[in-house]
Design a protein around this motif. Structure first.
Motif, PDB file in Angstrom:
ATOM      1  N   LEU A  84      33.695  34.161  48.940  1.00 12.90           N
ATOM      2  CA  LEU A  84      34.330  35.459  49.152  1.00 12.90           C
ATOM      3  C   LEU A  84      35.624  35.502  48.349  1.00 12.90           C
ATOM      4  CD1 LEU A  84      34.172  38.134  50.881  1.00 12.90           C
ATOM      5  CD2 LEU A  84      35.672  36.969  52.519  1.00 12.90           C
ATOM      6  N   LYS A  85      35.911  36.665  47.749  1.00 16.03           N
ATOM      7  CA  LYS A  85      37.125  36.808  46.942  1.00 16.03           C
ATOM      8  C   LYS A  85      37.770  38.171  47.193  1.00 16.03           C
ATOM      9  CE  LYS A  85      35.196  34.347  42.890  1.00 16.03           C
ATOM     10  NZ  LYS A  85      34.912  34.478  41.427  1.00 16.03           N
ATOM     11  N   VAL A  86      39.064  38.250  46.964  1.00 11.93           N
ATOM     12  CA  VAL A  86      39.709  39.514  46.644  1.00 11.93           C
ATOM     13  C   VAL A  86      39.914  39.509  45.141  1.00 11.93           C
ATOM     14  CG1 VAL A  86      41.748  40.965  46.878  1.00 11.93           C
ATOM     15  CG2 VAL A  86      40.844  39.757  48.881  1.00 11.93           C
ATOM     16  N   LEU A  87      39.372  40.514  44.459  1.00 11.72           N
ATOM     17  CA  LEU A  87      39.436  40.591  43.002  1.00 11.72           C
ATOM     18  C   LEU A  87      40.356  41.734  42.599  1.00 11.72           C
ATOM     19  CD1 LEU A  87      36.574  40.222  40.474  1.00 11.72           C
ATOM     20  CD2 LEU A  87      37.955  42.291  40.401  1.00 11.72           C
ATOM     21  N   ALA A  88      41.312  41.447  41.700  1.00 12.28           N
ATOM     22  CA  ALA A  88      42.288  42.443  41.254  1.00 12.28           C
ATOM     23  C   ALA A  88      42.262  42.513  39.737  1.00 12.28           C
ATOM     24  CB  ALA A  88      43.685  42.083  41.745  1.00 12.28           C
ATOM     25  N   ALA A  89      41.554  43.503  39.206  1.00 13.12           N
ATOM     26  CA  ALA A  89      41.416  43.650  37.761  1.00 13.12           C
ATOM     27  C   ALA A  89      42.495  44.584  37.219  1.00 13.12           C
ATOM     28  CB  ALA A  89      40.035  44.198  37.419  1.00 13.12           C
ATOM     29  N   GLY A  90      43.366  44.038  36.381  1.00 16.50           N
ATOM     30  CA  GLY A  90      44.348  44.854  35.692  1.00 16.50           C
ATOM     31  C   GLY A  90      43.936  45.149  34.271  1.00 16.50           C
ATOM     32  N   ALA A  91      42.925  44.439  33.790  1.00 19.14           N
ATOM     33  CA  ALA A  91      42.323  44.621  32.470  1.00 19.14           C
ATOM     34  C   ALA A  91      40.841  44.293  32.617  1.00 19.14           C
ATOM     35  CB  ALA A  91      42.987  43.693  31.439  1.00 19.14           C
ATOM     36  N   PRO A  92      40.004  44.694  31.661  1.00 21.09           N
ATOM     37  CA  PRO A  92      38.558  44.479  31.825  1.00 21.09           C
ATOM     38  C   PRO A  92      38.181  43.011  31.868  1.00 21.09           C
ATOM     39  CG  PRO A  92      39.008  46.112  30.117  1.00 21.09           C
ATOM     40  CD  PRO A  92      40.319  45.475  30.455  1.00 21.09           C
ATOM     41  N   LEU A  93      37.208  42.694  32.729  1.00 23.10           N
ATOM     42  CA  LEU A  93      36.532  41.411  32.664  1.00 23.10           C
ATOM     43  C   LEU A  93      35.461  41.505  31.588  1.00 23.10           C
ATOM     44  CD1 LEU A  93      37.715  41.677  35.645  1.00 23.10           C
ATOM     45  CD2 LEU A  93      35.973  40.006  36.283  1.00 23.10           C
ATOM     46  N   GLY A 258      22.423  42.303  40.804  1.00 25.07           N
ATOM     47  CA  GLY A 258      21.415  41.263  40.834  1.00 25.07           C
ATOM     48  C   GLY A 258      21.263  40.567  39.497  1.00 25.07           C
ATOM     49  N   ALA A 259      20.338  39.636  39.432  1.00 23.39           N
ATOM     50  CA  ALA A 259      20.107  38.859  38.222  1.00 23.39           C
ATOM     51  C   ALA A 259      19.676  39.757  37.070  1.00 23.39           C
ATOM     52  CB  ALA A 259      19.031  37.809  38.481  1.00 23.39           C
ATOM     53  N   GLY A 260      20.188  39.439  35.877  1.00 25.66           N
ATOM     54  CA  GLY A 260      19.771  40.125  34.667  1.00 25.66           C
ATOM     55  C   GLY A 260      20.410  41.468  34.422  1.00 25.66           C
ATOM     56  N   VAL A 261      21.271  41.935  35.345  1.00 30.81           N
ATOM     57  CA  VAL A 261      21.898  43.256  35.208  1.00 30.81           C
ATOM     58  C   VAL A 261      23.246  43.112  34.498  1.00 30.81           C
ATOM     59  CG1 VAL A 261      22.823  45.256  36.428  1.00 30.81           C
ATOM     60  CG2 VAL A 261      20.778  44.104  37.290  1.00 30.81           C
ATOM     61  N   PRO A 262      23.400  43.655  33.297  1.00 27.15           N
ATOM     62  CA  PRO A 262      24.697  43.560  32.615  1.00 27.15           C
ATOM     63  C   PRO A 262      25.743  44.409  33.327  1.00 27.15           C
ATOM     64  CG  PRO A 262      23.200  44.950  31.367  1.00 27.15           C
ATOM     65  CD  PRO A 262      22.401  44.373  32.494  1.00 27.15           C
ATOM     66  N   HIS A 263      26.969  43.887  33.408  1.00 26.71           N
ATOM     67  CA  HIS A 263      28.007  44.591  34.150  1.00 26.71           C
ATOM     68  C   HIS A 263      29.384  44.100  33.722  1.00 26.71           C
ATOM     69  CE1 HIS A 263      27.233  40.855  36.427  1.00 26.71           C
ATOM     70  NE2 HIS A 263      28.512  40.914  36.775  1.00 26.71           N
ATOM     71  N   ALA A 264      30.382  44.838  34.117  1.00 31.09           N
ATOM     72  CA  ALA A 264      31.775  44.442  33.898  1.00 31.09           C
ATOM     73  C   ALA A 264      32.648  45.202  34.880  1.00 31.09           C
ATOM     74  CB  ALA A 264      32.227  44.731  32.469  1.00 31.09           C
ATOM     75  N   TYR A 265      33.694  44.561  35.360  1.00 26.53           N
ATOM     76  CA  TYR A 265      34.718  45.226  36.162  1.00 26.53           C
ATOM     77  C   TYR A 265      35.868  45.577  35.227  1.00 26.53           C
ATOM     78  CZ  TYR A 265      32.111  43.031  39.996  1.00 26.53           C
ATOM     79  OH  TYR A 265      31.131  42.627  40.862  1.00 26.53           O
ATOM     80  N   LEU A 266      36.355  46.813  35.328  1.00 23.39           N
ATOM     81  CA  LEU A 266      37.365  47.298  34.382  1.00 23.39           C
ATOM     82  C   LEU A 266      38.756  47.393  34.987  1.00 23.39           C
ATOM     83  CD1 LEU A 266      35.295  50.171  32.693  1.00 23.39           C
ATOM     84  CD2 LEU A 266      35.529  47.777  31.967  1.00 23.39           C
ATOM     85  N   ASP A 267      38.841  47.891  36.229  1.00 19.32           N
ATOM     86  CA  ASP A 267      40.173  48.123  36.806  1.00 19.32           C
ATOM     87  C   ASP A 267      40.026  48.380  38.302  1.00 19.32           C
ATOM     88  OD1 ASP A 267      43.146  48.828  36.283  1.00 19.32           O
ATOM     89  OD2 ASP A 267      42.415  50.554  37.417  1.00 19.32           O
ATOM     90  N   GLY A 268      40.901  47.784  39.100  1.00 23.87           N
ATOM     91  CA  GLY A 268      40.918  48.085  40.522  1.00 23.87           C
ATOM     92  C   GLY A 268      40.929  46.840  41.388  1.00 23.87           C
ATOM     93  N   LEU A 269      41.052  47.074  42.705  1.00 21.52           N
ATOM     94  CA  LEU A 269      41.120  46.008  43.708  1.00 21.52           C
ATOM     95  C   LEU A 269      39.885  46.093  44.589  1.00 21.52           C
ATOM     96  CD1 LEU A 269      43.024  43.780  45.015  1.00 21.52           C
ATOM     97  CD2 LEU A 269      43.719  45.583  46.618  1.00 21.52           C
ATOM     98  N   GLY A 270      39.249  44.944  44.838  1.00 19.36           N
ATOM     99  CA  GLY A 270      38.051  44.958  45.669  1.00 19.36           C
ATOM    100  C   GLY A 270      37.810  43.638  46.359  1.00 19.36           C
ATOM    101  N   VAL A 271      36.935  43.675  47.360  1.00 24.87           N
ATOM    102  CA  VAL A 271      36.428  42.476  48.022  1.00 24.87           C
ATOM    103  C   VAL A 271      35.108  42.130  47.357  1.00 24.87           C
ATOM    104  CG1 VAL A 271      35.538  41.506  50.176  1.00 24.87           C
ATOM    105  CG2 VAL A 271      37.559  42.989  50.215  1.00 24.87           C
TER     106      VAL A 271
END
Length: 402
Positions: A84-93, A258-271
């Motif tokens: 489990l994480k709190v993720l805080a993106a200030g720039a893109p992953l 899920g597996a094989g799905v391309p994705h990226a987090y760009l900005d924001g705070l989440g669990v």
């Protein structure tokens, strides 16, 4: 039941303010990207069982059945199966994808057999596990998730008016869906670095112009790409990102990846919750290694709606975020003063995280331990624990699917 002492990971893309604001601490001026809660050996939480702080993975290893329950150990082995994480993106992953379980096992075994060091920068598989994950927004949260329909991607890219992108537009319009997406992604990742950098710069400038007019189709998407380009100027991942759905989550909304799905987090705070793995294949917005052949083997070239999730309420007040995975189960409780206390029963281990207000936890077992959790604080409950919950706040509950 034990309070967790957790580690903050200072990755470069992290926000400098979001996690300190959650925890009520002063910003250090440095990025604070992820707050880890769990037993991952990279940064295990610590608990005090009466003899000082001890890493949670060490506690679990000493008596897995007592900590995790017999059923969890039988299914997943003697380790906590989720992180489990709190993720805080200030720039893109980075734009990335994760393997399924057979792919992870095969890839890990292959790199082990070839003697690739586990910490080598070109290593793809750090372990033999898959990494399905879910993100729940705590603030407005921008991300990319799954492929657009090829015709939609063609419209978005064509509107940029960049001549060097025209061959990609033609492929997206002419070829069957899976072939079109595969060919364009392979072409982008295999392009001459100097030529693709020039294309990305032109595309970024055009995206910024189009984003300035809210009436423009895909204006919000163009704004997201232009913003990402500030962090990664000339990166071919900007073009790869244009093939993906841009999503803005509102607080409480979620994405399952899920597996094989391309994705990226760009900005924001989440669990964020995920299976206990670190297997990532990247395809852009990163200075790290990109293994194009392996990436193309793992990616599922299927266009799909990103599938924004909202919690499903149960009569006992639990709000469940459904996911088709056994390693984790994520839900939340919103508690108010004067409401009837909730009782959390579980045959599996739990991590409880407060994200707003203050919640009070009472162990209904022999210890009778009482913990008060403020924003950003968390607790670990071994398998078989019974906990009473009340207070005035929001609590996320991470456990293993029954």
């Amino acid at each position: 039941m034990n309070r967790l002492t957790n580690t903050i990971r200072p990755y470069a893309w992290g926000s400098t303010t979001a996690i300190p604001e959650l925890l009520g601490t002063e910003p250090t001026g440095e990025p604070q990207a992820e707050l880890w809660m769990g037993a991952h050996p990279g940064a295990p939480s610590r608990i005090d069982r009466g003899s000082g702080l001890v890493p949670l993975d060490t506690v679990i290893a000493a008596d897995p059945v007592a900590e995790l329950g017999e059923a969890t150990v039988k299914r997943f082995g003697p380790t906590l199966p989720f992180l489990l994480k709190v993720l805080a993106a200030g720039a893109p992953l980075s734009v990335q994808v994760h393997p399924d379980l057979p792919q992870a096992k095969a890839g890990f075994a292959d790199e082990e057999a070839r003697g690739v060091p586990i910490d080598a920068p070109h290593r793809n598989y750090k372990d033999a596990n898959h990494k399905p994950e879910m993100i729940v927004a705590l603030s407005p949260f921008d991300g990319l998730c799954g492929f657009r329909r090829p015709t939609e991607a063609a419209d978005l890219i064509e509107a940029l008016g960049v001549d060097s992108l025209a061959p990609y537009v033609d492929i997206l319009r002419a070829q069957p869906e899976d072939q079109a997406l595969r060919e364009v992604l392979a072409a982008v990742l295999g392009a001459d670095p100097e030529a693709i950098a020039s294309t990305v710069h032109a595309a970024t400038e055009a995206a910024a112009r189009l984003a300035a007019d809210p009436a423009t189709p895909y204006a919000a998407d163009y704004a997201a790409y232009a913003k990402a380009a500030h962090s990664f100027p000339g990166d071919r991942g900007i073009i790869a990102a244009m093939l993906l759905n841009h999503v803005r989550l509102q607080p409480g909304e979620a994405l399952y990846l899920g597996a094989g799905v391309p994705h990226a987090y760009l900005d924001g705070l989440g669990v964020e919750i995920m299976a206990n793995s670190d297997n990532v294949l990247r395809c852009g917005l990163t200075p790290k290694h990109i293994d194009v052949p392996e990436l193309l083997r793992i990616v599922r070239f299927e266009a799909a709606d990103p599938g924004v999730l909202r919690p499903e309420a149960a009569p006992d007040g639990e709000e469940l975020y459904p996911a088709p995975i056994d390693e984790f189960r994520l839900s939340r409780y919103v508690v108010a003063p004067g409401a009837d206390p909730r009782t959390l029963d579980s045959a599996t281990p739990q991590i409880l995280l407060c994200t707003s207000g203050t919640v009070r936890l009472e162990d209904l077992g022999e210890s009778g331990t009482v913990l008060s959790l403020a924003r950003g604080e968390s607790a670990y409950v071994p398998a078989g624990g019974r906990t009473r919950l009340d207070g005035d706040g929001t609590l996320f509950r991470a456990t293993v699917a029954a």
